[in-house]
Design an enzyme around this catalytic site. Structure first.
Site, PDB file in Angstrom:
ATOM      1  N   ASP A 113      -5.447  -7.366   0.489  1.00  0.00           N
ATOM      2  CA  ASP A 113      -4.639  -8.322   1.252  1.00  0.00           C
ATOM      3  C   ASP A 113      -4.755  -7.971   2.732  1.00  0.00           C
ATOM      4  O   ASP A 113      -4.518  -6.820   3.115  1.00  0.00           O
ATOM      5  CB  ASP A 113      -3.185  -8.189   0.776  1.00  0.00           C
ATOM      6  CG  ASP A 113      -2.249  -9.169   1.457  1.00  0.00           C
ATOM      7  OD1 ASP A 113      -2.714 -10.236   1.909  1.00  0.00           O
ATOM      8  OD2 ASP A 113      -1.048  -8.859   1.517  1.00  0.00           O
ATOM      9  N   TYR A 115      -4.134  -9.149   7.027  1.00  0.00           N
ATOM     10  CA  TYR A 115      -2.976  -9.331   7.916  1.00  0.00           C
ATOM     11  C   TYR A 115      -3.511  -9.980   9.186  1.00  0.00           C
ATOM     12  O   TYR A 115      -3.332  -9.466  10.264  1.00  0.00           O
ATOM     13  CB  TYR A 115      -2.406  -7.920   8.171  1.00  0.00           C
ATOM     14  CG  TYR A 115      -1.105  -7.780   8.889  1.00  0.00           C
ATOM     15  CD1 TYR A 115       0.003  -8.541   8.577  1.00  0.00           C
ATOM     16  CD2 TYR A 115      -0.976  -6.815   9.891  1.00  0.00           C
ATOM     17  CE1 TYR A 115       1.205  -8.349   9.226  1.00  0.00           C
ATOM     18  CE2 TYR A 115       0.225  -6.615  10.546  1.00  0.00           C
ATOM     19  CZ  TYR A 115       1.313  -7.397  10.203  1.00  0.00           C
ATOM     20  OH  TYR A 115       2.511  -7.185  10.849  1.00  0.00           O
ATOM     21  N   HIS A 120       1.765 -14.423  12.647  1.00  0.00           N
ATOM     22  CA  HIS A 120       2.514 -13.738  11.592  1.00  0.00           C
ATOM     23  C   HIS A 120       2.744 -12.274  11.966  1.00  0.00           C
ATOM     24  O   HIS A 120       3.859 -11.762  11.856  1.00  0.00           O
ATOM     25  CB  HIS A 120       1.775 -13.834  10.261  1.00  0.00           C
ATOM     26  CG  HIS A 120       2.376 -12.985   9.193  1.00  0.00           C
ATOM     27  ND1 HIS A 120       3.583 -13.286   8.599  1.00  0.00           N
ATOM     28  CD2 HIS A 120       1.954 -11.833   8.609  1.00  0.00           C
ATOM     29  CE1 HIS A 120       3.873 -12.355   7.697  1.00  0.00           C
ATOM     30  NE2 HIS A 120       2.900 -11.460   7.684  1.00  0.00           N
ATOM     31  N   GLU A 184       4.447 -15.475   0.684  1.00  0.00           N
ATOM     32  CA  GLU A 184       3.482 -15.439   1.777  1.00  0.00           C
ATOM     33  C   GLU A 184       2.417 -16.477   1.470  1.00  0.00           C
ATOM     34  O   GLU A 184       1.719 -16.372   0.453  1.00  0.00           O
ATOM     35  CB  GLU A 184       2.852 -14.050   1.922  1.00  0.00           C
ATOM     36  CG  GLU A 184       3.888 -13.031   2.414  1.00  0.00           C
ATOM     37  CD  GLU A 184       3.315 -11.689   2.811  1.00  0.00           C
ATOM     38  OE1 GLU A 184       3.829 -11.100   3.767  1.00  0.00           O
ATOM     39  OE2 GLU A 184       2.365 -11.232   2.168  1.00  0.00           O
ATOM     40  N   GLU A 186      -0.979 -17.949   1.743  1.00  0.00           N
ATOM     41  CA  GLU A 186      -2.262 -17.357   2.132  1.00  0.00           C
ATOM     42  C   GLU A 186      -3.416 -18.151   1.524  1.00  0.00           C
ATOM     43  O   GLU A 186      -3.228 -18.971   0.635  1.00  0.00           O
ATOM     44  CB  GLU A 186      -2.357 -15.896   1.641  1.00  0.00           C
ATOM     45  CG  GLU A 186      -1.160 -15.065   2.066  1.00  0.00           C
ATOM     46  CD  GLU A 186      -1.395 -13.564   2.000  1.00  0.00           C
ATOM     47  OE1 GLU A 186      -2.560 -13.114   2.021  1.00  0.00           O
ATOM     48  OE2 GLU A 186      -0.386 -12.835   1.926  1.00  0.00           O
ATOM     49  N   ASP A 216       1.492 -14.543  -1.979  1.00  0.00           N
ATOM     50  CA  ASP A 216       1.670 -13.099  -2.129  1.00  0.00           C
ATOM     51  C   ASP A 216       3.168 -12.793  -2.062  1.00  0.00           C
ATOM     52  O   ASP A 216       3.698 -12.423  -1.020  1.00  0.00           O
ATOM     53  CB  ASP A 216       0.899 -12.392  -1.008  1.00  0.00           C
ATOM     54  CG  ASP A 216       0.959 -10.890  -1.133  1.00  0.00           C
ATOM     55  OD1 ASP A 216       1.182 -10.398  -2.248  1.00  0.00           O
ATOM     56  OD2 ASP A 216       0.800 -10.211  -0.104  1.00  0.00           O
ATOM     57  N   ARG A 220      11.203  -8.267   0.674  1.00  0.00           N
ATOM     58  CA  ARG A 220      11.288  -7.730   2.045  1.00  0.00           C
ATOM     59  C   ARG A 220      12.216  -6.525   2.150  1.00  0.00           C
ATOM     60  O   ARG A 220      12.005  -5.672   3.024  1.00  0.00           O
ATOM     61  CB  ARG A 220      11.759  -8.820   3.001  1.00  0.00           C
ATOM     62  CG  ARG A 220      10.865 -10.030   3.069  1.00  0.00           C
ATOM     63  CD  ARG A 220       9.457  -9.661   3.468  1.00  0.00           C
ATOM     64  NE  ARG A 220       8.615 -10.854   3.533  1.00  0.00           N
ATOM     65  CZ  ARG A 220       7.308 -10.818   3.754  1.00  0.00           C
ATOM     66  NH1 ARG A 220       6.676  -9.664   3.906  1.00  0.00           N
ATOM     67  NH2 ARG A 220       6.612 -11.924   3.794  1.00  0.00           N
ATOM     68  N   GLN A 223      10.212  -3.630   0.740  1.00  0.00           N
ATOM     69  CA  GLN A 223       9.115  -3.369   1.688  1.00  0.00           C
ATOM     70  C   GLN A 223       9.606  -2.639   2.941  1.00  0.00           C
ATOM     71  O   GLN A 223       9.005  -1.637   3.364  1.00  0.00           O
ATOM     72  CB  GLN A 223       8.479  -4.708   2.080  1.00  0.00           C
ATOM     73  CG  GLN A 223       7.345  -4.601   3.088  1.00  0.00           C
ATOM     74  CD  GLN A 223       6.851  -5.981   3.542  1.00  0.00           C
ATOM     75  OE1 GLN A 223       7.279  -7.004   3.023  1.00  0.00           O
ATOM     76  NE2 GLN A 223       5.957  -5.986   4.502  1.00  0.00           N
ATOM     77  N   LYS A 236       5.288  -5.498  -2.817  1.00  0.00           N
ATOM     78  CA  LYS A 236       4.300  -6.558  -2.928  1.00  0.00           C
ATOM     79  C   LYS A 236       3.486  -6.516  -4.217  1.00  0.00           C
ATOM     80  O   LYS A 236       2.786  -7.476  -4.529  1.00  0.00           O
ATOM     81  CB  LYS A 236       3.335  -6.509  -1.740  1.00  0.00           C
ATOM     82  CG  LYS A 236       3.968  -7.069  -0.486  1.00  0.00           C
ATOM     83  CD  LYS A 236       3.197  -6.697   0.740  1.00  0.00           C
ATOM     84  CE  LYS A 236       3.820  -7.344   1.954  1.00  0.00           C
ATOM     85  NZ  LYS A 236       3.610  -8.790   2.004  1.00  0.00           N
ATOM     86  N   THR A 240       1.243 -11.603  -7.328  1.00  0.00           N
ATOM     87  CA  THR A 240       0.516 -12.452  -6.383  1.00  0.00           C
ATOM     88  C   THR A 240       0.000 -13.622  -7.205  1.00  0.00           C
ATOM     89  O   THR A 240      -0.635 -13.411  -8.249  1.00  0.00           O
ATOM     90  CB  THR A 240      -0.675 -11.696  -5.757  1.00  0.00           C
ATOM     91  OG1 THR A 240      -0.169 -10.534  -5.095  1.00  0.00           O
ATOM     92  CG2 THR A 240      -1.425 -12.560  -4.762  1.00  0.00           C
ATOM     93  N   THR A 326      -0.823 -13.574   5.446  1.00  0.00           N
ATOM     94  CA  THR A 326       0.079 -14.709   5.629  1.00  0.00           C
ATOM     95  C   THR A 326      -0.401 -15.580   6.778  1.00  0.00           C
ATOM     96  O   THR A 326      -0.730 -15.067   7.852  1.00  0.00           O
ATOM     97  CB  THR A 326       1.488 -14.188   5.939  1.00  0.00           C
ATOM     98  OG1 THR A 326       1.804 -13.191   4.986  1.00  0.00           O
ATOM     99  CG2 THR A 326       2.507 -15.307   5.908  1.00  0.00           C
ATOM    100  N   GLU A 340       9.966 -15.132   8.231  1.00  0.00           N
ATOM    101  CA  GLU A 340       9.796 -15.682   9.579  1.00  0.00           C
ATOM    102  C   GLU A 340      10.577 -16.977   9.777  1.00  0.00           C
ATOM    103  O   GLU A 340      11.198 -17.187  10.818  1.00  0.00           O
ATOM    104  CB  GLU A 340       8.322 -15.955   9.854  1.00  0.00           C
ATOM    105  CG  GLU A 340       7.447 -14.737   9.875  1.00  0.00           C
ATOM    106  CD  GLU A 340       5.991 -15.147   9.725  1.00  0.00           C
ATOM    107  OE1 GLU A 340       5.357 -15.445  10.745  1.00  0.00           O
ATOM    108  OE2 GLU A 340       5.501 -15.208   8.572  1.00  0.00           O
TER     109      GLU A 340
HETATM  110  O1  LIG Z   1       4.046  -5.651   9.704  1.00  0.00           O
HETATM  111  C1  LIG Z   1       4.447  -5.223   8.608  1.00  0.00           C
HETATM  112  O2  LIG Z   1       4.989  -4.147   8.513  1.00  0.00           O
HETATM  113  C2  LIG Z   1       4.292  -6.002   7.367  1.00  0.00           C
HETATM  114  C3  LIG Z   1       3.602  -7.124   7.259  1.00  0.00           C
HETATM  115  C4  LIG Z   1       3.506  -7.928   6.034  1.00  0.00           C
HETATM  116  O3  LIG Z   1       4.353  -7.961   5.166  1.00  0.00           O
HETATM  117  C5  LIG Z   1       2.338  -8.797   5.910  1.00  0.00           C
HETATM  118  C6  LIG Z   1       1.389  -8.542   4.794  1.00  0.00           C
HETATM  119  O4  LIG Z   1       1.608  -8.202   3.659  1.00  0.00           O
HETATM  120  C7  LIG Z   1       0.032  -8.929   5.094  1.00  0.00           C
HETATM  121  C8  LIG Z   1      -0.042 -10.393   5.269  1.00  0.00           C
HETATM  122  O5  LIG Z   1       0.066 -11.105   4.281  1.00  0.00           O
HETATM  123  O6  LIG Z   1      -0.235 -10.854   6.400  1.00  0.00           O
HETATM  124 CA   LIG Z   2       0.191 -10.747   2.083  1.00  0.00          CA
HETATM  125 MG   LIG Z   3       1.645  -9.495  -3.750  1.00  0.00          MG
END
Ligand SMILES: O=C(O)/C=C/C(=O)CC(=O)CC(=O)O
Ligand SMILES: [Ca+2]
Ligand SMILES: [Mg+2]
Length: 392
Positions: A113, A115, A120, A184, A186, A216, A220, A223, A236, A240, A326, A340
């Site tokens: 995954d 980022y 985002h 998420e 994606e 995904d 939160r 996380q 996570k 998915t 995301t 968000e």
């Molecule tokens: O910046 C962070 O700590 C966390 C970010 C995310 O949760 C995003 C992630 O899983 C990746 C994505 O889908 O963009």
């Molecule tokens: Ca993700």
């Molecule tokens: Mg996932």
């Protein structure tokens, strides 16, 4: 107007997502199939209409053998399929069946995954790390990612059970069902072709069979408590979801755009062709559209992601899956997560008559996507839908 074909279905038209320009692959009760409008065309019964070398791929139980072939075979199969579905008469043995039995069509190998949406990453940075720079210094130089959990990748339609876990409490951690369950939105890339390491950006399309919508699911609260310093883990890995039909990469020839360049890139991330994709995503929460994330605003393409993922010699194999990260655009109504959209719960989102911050049991999320196709046609990505069920 295109000439009428034997598939007499208004959904099977060039201006509809699943017309003859799209032809995504899946697996239904009858086996390997291609989606035509709102029906499935199983391929085993019409295998004799293809060259002999292709027939075992069409008679297989999953798409695994097809993924293991390469771009040339994928192209030949698609070209022949296109002839057959646009002909005036049906090939011998053809039957149209329901798309409702579509299941996960391939064995998921490794799952990564990324980022790669700047909007985002900046939003999450501001929410999770309000006293630091929104973007860490590496972000503009490489597509940040992590290895996810292949065994909990599910097909669209699978219920999502609210996960248990640890979250921060007033005086130490507390345990229980997540209270900040999120999505998420994606785009996922399904790999195929020969096993390879150090895939260049220009070779990347030879290792990507097709494209899917992905959700995904993310807890939160779990996380935010667990992720420093090693990144996403149990917040996570519980689920998915991906669309059950894989739209071939070849269908996106008219959708290619430059990505929003992140910064000066090292040589192995420079593309000789643009592999950004102009995919328009729509997120529905309990039937209400709450967001329209534009995939064209991503900072890194799938080609750059695959090049980065293998630059250390790690190999890509057929069935590997990687997700874009995301997708969030610059505007509020383009954000790809409820974290968000609701700014971590502080600004509830209107969902029809209701207001929501995070997911409640019984909520259903549906993500769909389309892209421009050749000659003004529309390319569809099959929906990814899931309903939240109570923690057990
Ligand atoms: O910046 C962070 O700590 C966390 C970010 C995310 O949760 C995003 C992630 O899983 C990746 C994505 O889908 O963009
Ligand atoms: Ca993700
Ligand atoms: Mg996932």
């Amino acid at each position: 107007m295109t000439a009428p074909t034997w598939i007499d279905d208004p959904a099977f038209a060039a201006d509809k997502p699943f017309g003859p320009q799209t032809l995504p692959y899946g697996v239904v009760a009858e086996g390997v199939a291609v989606r035509v409008g709102d029906k499935a065309l199983p391929l085993a019964p019409i295998a004799e209409s293809f060259t002999e070398d292709l027939r075992p791929l069409l008679r297989a139980a999953t798409l695994d053998p097809l993924l293991a072939e390469g771009r040339q075979v994928w192209s030949r199969l698609r070209a022949r399929l296109r002839e057959l579905v646009t002909a005036a008469t049906a090939p011998d043995g053809a039957v149209l069946t329901s798309i409702d039995t579509a299941r996960l069509p391939f064995t998921v190998g490794d799952y990564v995954d990324f980022y790669s949406s700047r909007h985002h990453a900046e939003n999450v940075g501001r929410i999770f790390r309000p006293n630091a720079e929104a973007l860490l210094p590496n972000w503009t130089h490489l597509p940040v990612g992590y290895h996810g959990r292949a065994g909990t990748v599910y097909a669209s339609g699978t219920d999502i059970r609210r996960p248990h876990g640890q979250r921060a409490g007033e005086s130490g951690p507390v345990f229980g069902p997540s209270v900040k369950l999120d999505i998420e939105a994606e785009i996922g890339f399904v790999c195929g072709g020969p096993v390879a390491g150090r895939v260049s950006t220009s070779a990347a399309p030879d290792h990507v069979f097709g494209v899917v919508t992905a959700n995904d699911w993310s807890a939160r609260d779990i996380q935010a408590w667990e992720y420093v310093p090693l990144g996403p883990f149990l917040g996570k890995s519980f689920a998915t979801s991906i669309g059950a039909w894989i739209t071939p990469l070849e269908a996106f020839s008219a959708a290619r755009v430059p990505t929003e360049a992140p910064g000066p890139l090292l040589h192995y991330l420079v593309e000789d062709q643009h592999w950004g994709l102009d995919i328009a995503i729509e997120v529905e929460w309990n039937g209400a559209v709450v967001s329209r994330p534009p995939f064209s605003t991503m900072a890194y393409s799938f080609a750059q992601q695959l090049a980065h993922m293998t630059v250390n010699g790690a190999t890509v194999r057929p069935g590997d899956l990687f997700a874009s990260g995301t997708v969030s655009g610059p505007d509020r109504h383009q954000r790809g997560s409820f974290l968000e959209l609701s700014w971590n719960g502080g600004e509830p989102v209107e969902v029809g008559e209701d207001k929501r911050a995070f997911l409640e049991d019984g909520d259903t999320v549906r993500i769909t996507a389309t892209a421009p196709g050749p000659d003004g046609s529309v390319i569809g990505l099959s929906e990814v839908v899931g309903t939240v069920v109570a923690a057990d």
